[in-house]
Design an enzyme around this catalytic site. Structure first.
Site, PDB file in Angstrom:
ATOM      1  N   GLY A 122      -6.714  -0.465   2.721  1.00  0.00           N
ATOM      2  CA  GLY A 122      -5.304  -0.351   2.670  1.00  0.00           C
ATOM      3  C   GLY A 122      -5.062   0.304   4.005  1.00  0.00           C
ATOM      4  CB  VAL A 181       3.469   8.364  15.265  1.00  0.00           C
ATOM      5  CG1 VAL A 181       2.414   8.727  16.166  1.00  0.00           C
ATOM      6  CG2 VAL A 181       4.542   7.403  15.957  1.00  0.00           C
ATOM      7  CE  LYS A 218      -0.039   3.981  13.966  1.00  0.00           C
ATOM      8  NZ  LYS A 218      -1.083   3.663  13.355  1.00  0.00           N
ATOM      9  CG  ASP A 268      -1.131   0.321  14.493  1.00  0.00           C
ATOM     10  OD1 ASP A 268      -0.230   0.434  13.776  1.00  0.00           O
ATOM     11  OD2 ASP A 268      -1.785   1.400  14.354  1.00  0.00           O
ATOM     12  CB  THR A 272      -0.944   0.054   1.321  1.00  0.00           C
ATOM     13  OG1 THR A 272      -1.626  -1.238   1.326  1.00  0.00           O
ATOM     14  CG2 THR A 272      -1.891   1.225   0.996  1.00  0.00           C
ATOM     15  N   GLY A 319      -3.375   4.975   4.908  1.00  0.00           N
ATOM     16  CA  GLY A 319      -3.789   4.892   3.658  1.00  0.00           C
ATOM     17  C   GLY A 319      -2.336   5.106   2.721  1.00  0.00           C
ATOM     18  CE  LYS A 356       2.119   0.886  12.298  1.00  0.00           C
ATOM     19  NZ  LYS A 356       1.347   1.527  11.201  1.00  0.00           N
TER      20      LYS A 356
HETATM   21  P1  NAP Z   1       1.612  -4.097   2.956  1.00  0.00           P
HETATM   22  O1  NAP Z   1       0.538  -3.443   1.889  1.00  0.00           O
HETATM   23  O2  NAP Z   1       1.268  -5.419   3.529  1.00  0.00           O
HETATM   24  O3  NAP Z   1       3.161  -4.227   1.856  1.00  0.00           O
HETATM   25  C1  NAP Z   1       4.088  -4.791   2.536  1.00  0.00           C
HETATM   26  C2  NAP Z   1       5.366  -4.823   1.367  1.00  0.00           C
HETATM   27  O4  NAP Z   1       6.302  -5.490   1.984  1.00  0.00           O
HETATM   28  C3  NAP Z   1       4.574  -5.758   0.257  1.00  0.00           C
HETATM   29  O5  NAP Z   1       5.305  -5.333  -0.792  1.00  0.00           O
HETATM   30  C4  NAP Z   1       5.517  -7.299   0.466  1.00  0.00           C
HETATM   31  O6  NAP Z   1       6.029  -7.856  -0.687  1.00  0.00           O
HETATM   32  C5  NAP Z   1       6.737  -6.844   1.187  1.00  0.00           C
HETATM   33  N1  NAP Z   1       7.566  -7.720   2.011  1.00  0.00           N
HETATM   34  C6  NAP Z   1       6.725  -8.551   3.000  1.00  0.00           C
HETATM   35  N2  NAP Z   1       7.621  -9.409   3.566  1.00  0.00           N
HETATM   36  C7  NAP Z   1       8.766  -9.110   2.868  1.00  0.00           C
HETATM   37  C8  NAP Z   1       9.943  -9.792   3.197  1.00  0.00           C
HETATM   38  N3  NAP Z   1      10.271 -10.616   3.846  1.00  0.00           N
HETATM   39  N4  NAP Z   1      11.043  -9.103   2.098  1.00  0.00           N
HETATM   40  C9  NAP Z   1      10.702  -8.056   1.413  1.00  0.00           C
HETATM   41  N5  NAP Z   1       9.594  -7.539   1.255  1.00  0.00           N
HETATM   42  C10 NAP Z   1       8.609  -8.179   1.969  1.00  0.00           C
HETATM   43  O7  NAP Z   1       1.840  -3.152   3.933  1.00  0.00           O
HETATM   44  P2  NAP Z   1       1.949  -1.569   4.041  1.00  0.00           P
HETATM   45  O8  NAP Z   1       0.291  -1.176   4.320  1.00  0.00           O
HETATM   46  O9  NAP Z   1       2.168  -0.751   2.749  1.00  0.00           O
HETATM   47  O10 NAP Z   1       2.777  -0.935   5.261  1.00  0.00           O
HETATM   48  C11 NAP Z   1       3.995  -1.114   5.210  1.00  0.00           C
HETATM   49  C12 NAP Z   1       4.540  -0.373   6.624  1.00  0.00           C
HETATM   50  O11 NAP Z   1       3.950   0.870   6.564  1.00  0.00           O
HETATM   51  C13 NAP Z   1       4.176  -1.183   7.689  1.00  0.00           C
HETATM   52  O12 NAP Z   1       5.309  -1.123   8.526  1.00  0.00           O
HETATM   53  C14 NAP Z   1       2.995  -0.229   8.262  1.00  0.00           C
HETATM   54  O13 NAP Z   1       2.712  -0.719   9.737  1.00  0.00           O
HETATM   55  C15 NAP Z   1       3.439   0.975   8.021  1.00  0.00           C
HETATM   56  N6  NAP Z   1       2.345   1.822   7.908  1.00  0.00           N
HETATM   57  C16 NAP Z   1       1.095   1.816   6.994  1.00  0.00           C
HETATM   58  C17 NAP Z   1       0.221   2.427   6.868  1.00  0.00           C
HETATM   59  C18 NAP Z   1      -0.855   2.228   5.973  1.00  0.00           C
HETATM   60  O14 NAP Z   1      -1.959   3.093   5.868  1.00  0.00           O
HETATM   61  N7  NAP Z   1      -1.134   1.199   5.098  1.00  0.00           N
HETATM   62  C19 NAP Z   1       0.426   3.761   7.509  1.00  0.00           C
HETATM   63  C20 NAP Z   1       1.499   4.067   8.055  1.00  0.00           C
HETATM   64  C21 NAP Z   1       2.334   3.143   8.231  1.00  0.00           C
HETATM   65  P3  NAP Z   1       4.787  -8.317  -1.718  1.00  0.00           P
HETATM   66  O15 NAP Z   1       4.164  -7.208  -2.168  1.00  0.00           O
HETATM   67  O16 NAP Z   1       5.650  -9.044  -2.627  1.00  0.00           O
HETATM   68  O17 NAP Z   1       3.746  -9.337  -1.091  1.00  0.00           O
HETATM   69  N1  HSE Z   2      -3.067  -0.001  10.479  1.00  0.00           N
HETATM   70  C1  HSE Z   2      -2.812   1.636  10.764  1.00  0.00           C
HETATM   71  C2  HSE Z   2      -4.117   2.340  10.978  1.00  0.00           C
HETATM   72  C3  HSE Z   2      -1.983   2.336   9.654  1.00  0.00           C
HETATM   73  O1  HSE Z   2      -5.143   1.749  10.944  1.00  0.00           O
HETATM   74  O2  HSE Z   2      -3.957   3.632  11.324  1.00  0.00           O
HETATM   75  C4  HSE Z   2      -1.373   3.656  10.012  1.00  0.00           C
HETATM   76  O3  HSE Z   2      -0.427   3.134  10.743  1.00  0.00           O
END
Ligand code: NAP
Ligand code: HSE
Length: 441
Positions: free
Chosen positions: A189, A134, A207, A203, A14, A304, A107
Site C-alpha cells: 500500500g 508530504v 511534495k 510524487d 489504504t 502506509g 500532494k
Molecule cells: P487508494 O488505496 O487507492 O484509495 C483510494 C480511495 O478513493 C478508494 O477507496 C476509492 O474507492 C476512492 N475513490 C477513487 N476514485 C473515487 C471517486 N471518483 N469518487 C469517490 N471515491 C473514489 O489510495 P490511498 O493509498 O489510500 O491514498 C489516498 C490519498 O492519500 C492519495 O492522495 C495519496 O497520494 C495519499 N497518500 C497515500 C499514502 C499511502 O501510503 N498510501 C501516503 C501519503 C499520502 P474504492 O475503494 O471504492 O475503489
Molecule cells: N506513494 C507514496 C510513497 C505514498 O511511496 O511515498 C506516500 O506519499
C-alpha cells in the site's frame, strides 16, 4: 464538553480505511485530548460493497464525494481519494465553498491547485490541513509552517518517497530486481495508484513543490522542477556507490541560490556515514537548514495506511481544538495572496560533486582521453578508477571507468559528457549521478 466534530471521509482505500478504524478504536482518548468527540458523520468511495475491514453499515454513505461535500451533515471534509483533477478536486472545492474545513493527504492536488485552494480557504475562513501530503507521518508541514517561523531557510531536502526508498534499499541489501521490489511496495500500500508517479520522481516533485512554498514563501511551482526517477539505476551503480563510500537515494532538494530557487528531484549519492544514508525502506527523512535553528532532520514512516492516517488524524484534531473562525496560521505559511513569484535557478548552474560511470572500449589512451575531457571543462577529479566491466551484456573487452568529481557545475559536466559521447571508445550511455552533502548530520 463541546459538540462532537463530525467528519466526512471520502476515499476508503489504504489511508481512509486505516483512519476510520483508528477514529473508532481511539474514540475515548480522542474526546479527552481534543475536548470534544470526533464522529464519522459520512463516508464516500466508489464501491459500497467492498470489504474495508471495518463495519460501516451505520454511517451515511454517499456514492459521490462531491455530493458528500455539499450535502452531508459534517464539519470537516477529509479527502483521501487522490489525483490532481476529477473527484478529489471537485469535492475539495465544493467543501471549501460551503465553508467546511478540509483535510487532505493529496500532494498531487496541492502541487497543482494549492495556491487557489489556500486562497479559497482563507477567503472562507476555514482550515485546509495537509500534513499527510508530504513525508507521510513526519510532521514536516507543521515544522515549516509554524515551528520555524522567523527562520530564513536556505535548503530543504530529503527522501520523500517511501516506494523508491523501499526499492533502492531492497535492491542494495537483498539483490532483488527492481520489478520484484516495486510489486511488494504496491502490495504493502505504499505506491500511488499509478506507480510511475513514484519511480519517475513525480510524487517526490509534488511534495517538494509544497515544501518549497512553505520554506521560501513563493508560489507553488511544481512544473519547474528538474526531474529524474530511479528506473535508470542499476545494481552496478549501487555497488559502485558502495565501493566509493556512498549510498544512492532519491532526493528532492530545494535550495536558495544567488539566481533563484533550485528545485530538483533525482537519484543522489550521499556519503554512507551520514544519517540520511542510513534511512532505509519505506522510512522518509526531511532536512531543513535555516539561519536561526541550524539544521533540523526528521526521520519517520513515509507511507502506509496507519502512518499516513496518523498525520490525517493530527490535522483533524487541530481543527477540533480550534475556535470557530480561527485561522491560526495561513494555509501555506504565508497568506496565499502574499506569496512571492517563484524565480527559478538554472539547473545548468547547479554546483556540486558528480559520479560518472562510463563503459568504454579497452584501448590504449582511453583513460587519458576521459581525464582530458574533464580537464578541458575545468572539472577537478576526486577519483578516477578503471575496472573490468561486470556487465554480462557489455561488449567483450570493455572496461568501466568511474569518476567522482570535486564540486563543479552541471554545465561543465554536461559539456564533458557530450564530448565523451562523441568518442568512438564509448559503449552505451554514460551514467551521471549527483552527489549531495548534508551539512550537520
Ligand atoms: P487508494 O488505496 O487507492 O484509495 C483510494 C480511495 O478513493 C478508494 O477507496 C476509492 O474507492 C476512492 N475513490 C477513487 N476514485 C473515487 C471517486 N471518483 N469518487 C469517490 N471515491 C473514489 O489510495 P490511498 O493509498 O489510500 O491514498 C489516498 C490519498 O492519500 C492519495 O492522495 C495519496 O497520494 C495519499 N497518500 C497515500 C499514502 C499511502 O501510503 N498510501 C501516503 C501519503 C499520502 P474504492 O475503494 O471504492 O475503489
Ligand atoms: N506513494 C507514496 C510513497 C505514498 O511511496 O511515498 C506516500 O506519499
Amino acid at each position: 464538553m463541546a459538540d462532537a466534530l463530525k467528519v466526512g471521509i471520502a476515499g476508503l482505500g489504504t489511508v481512509g480505511a486505516s483512519l476510520v478504524r483508528i477514529i473508532r478504536e481511539r474514540a475515548e482518548e480522542l474526546a479527552v485530548t481534543c475536548g470534544r468527540a470526533i464522529e464519522i458523520g459520512a463516508l464516500s468511495a466508489r464501491d459500497r460493497s467492498r470489504d474495508r475491514g471495518v463495519d460501516l453499515s451505520d454511517i451515511t454513505w454517499f456514492g459521490s464525494a462531491e455530493a458528500m461535500a455539499t450535502e452531508a451533515d459534517i464539519d470537516v471534509f477529509v479527502e483521501l481519494i487522490g489525483g490532481a483533477e476529477g473527484a478529489a478536486d471537485q469535492a475539495v472545492r465544493a467543501a471549501l465553498e460551503r465553508g467546511l474545513h478540509v483535510v487532505t493527504a493529496n500532494k498531487a492536488l496541492l502541487a497543482k491547485h494549492g495556491v487557489e485552494l489556500a486562497a479559497l480557504a482563507e477567503e472562507k475562513g476555514v482550515l485546509l490541513n495537509f500534513e499527510a501530503a508530504v513525508a507521510g507521518g513526519i510532521p514536516v508541514i507543521k515544522a515549516l509552517r509554524e515551528s520555524l517561523t522567523g527562520n530564513k531557510v536556505s535548503r530543504v531536502y530529503g527522501i520523500m518517497n517511501g516506494t523508491c526508498n523501499y526499492i533502492l534499499t531492497r535492491m542494495e541489501k537483498e539483490g532483488l530486481s527492481f520489478q520484484d521490489c516495486l510489486r511488494e511496495a504496491q502490495r504493502l500500500g505504499y505506491a500511488e495508484a499509478d506507480p510511475t508517479f513514484d519511480i519517475e520522481g513525480n510524487d517526490t516533485a509534488h511534495k517538494l513543490a509544497i515544501l518549497t512554498t512553505l520554506a521560501f514563501g513563493t508560489q507553488i511551482a511544481a512544473d519547474e522542477i528538474y526531474l529524474e526517477g530511479i528506473s535508470n539505476i542499476s545494481i552496478q551503480d549501487i555497488e559502485a556507490a558502495a565501493d566509493l563510500g556512498y549510498r544512492i537515494k532519491l532526493l528532492g532538494v530545494a535550495q536558495k541560490t544567488e539566481s533563484g530557487i533550485e528545485q530538483r528531484v533525482h537519484p543522489t549519492m550521499v556519503p554512507r556515514d551520514t544519517v540520511i544514508a542510513q534511512v532505509d525502506g519505506v522510512t522518509n527523512a526531511v532536512a531543513i537548514e535555516s539561519d536561526i535553528l541550524g539544521e533540523l532532520l526528521m526521520v519517520g514512516p513515509g507511507a502506509g495506511g496507519d502512518a499516513t492516517a496518523s498525520a490525517v488524524l493530527g490535522d483533524i484534531a487541530d481543527i477540533a481544538k480550534s475556535r470557530p473562525g480561527e485561522q491560526r496560521v495561513p494555509v501555506l505559511g504565508t497568506p496565499a495572496k502574499a506569496l512571492a513569484p517563484y524565480v527559478k535557478a538554472r539547473m545548468r548552474s547547479h554546483e556540486g560533486g558528480y559520479f560518472i560511470r562510463l563503459t568504454v572500449a579497452d584501448r590504449t589512451g582511453v583513460f587519458a582521453s576521459v581525464a582530458s575531457r574533464m580537464a578541458e571543462n575545468n572539472i577537478s577529479l576526486e577519483s578516477i578508477v578503471q575496472r573490468a566491466s561486470p556487465q554480462p551484456q557489455a561488449a567483450a573487452g570493455s572496461k568501466t571507468i568511474i569518476l567522482v568529481t570535486h564540486a563543479t557545475t552541471e554545465e561543465s559536466v554536461r559539456n564533458a559528457v557530450t564530448a565523451i559521447k562523441g568518442e568512438s571508445y564509448l559503449v552505451g550511455e554514460p551514467q551521471v549521478i549527483r552527489i549531495e552533502r548534508p551539512k550537520a548530520f
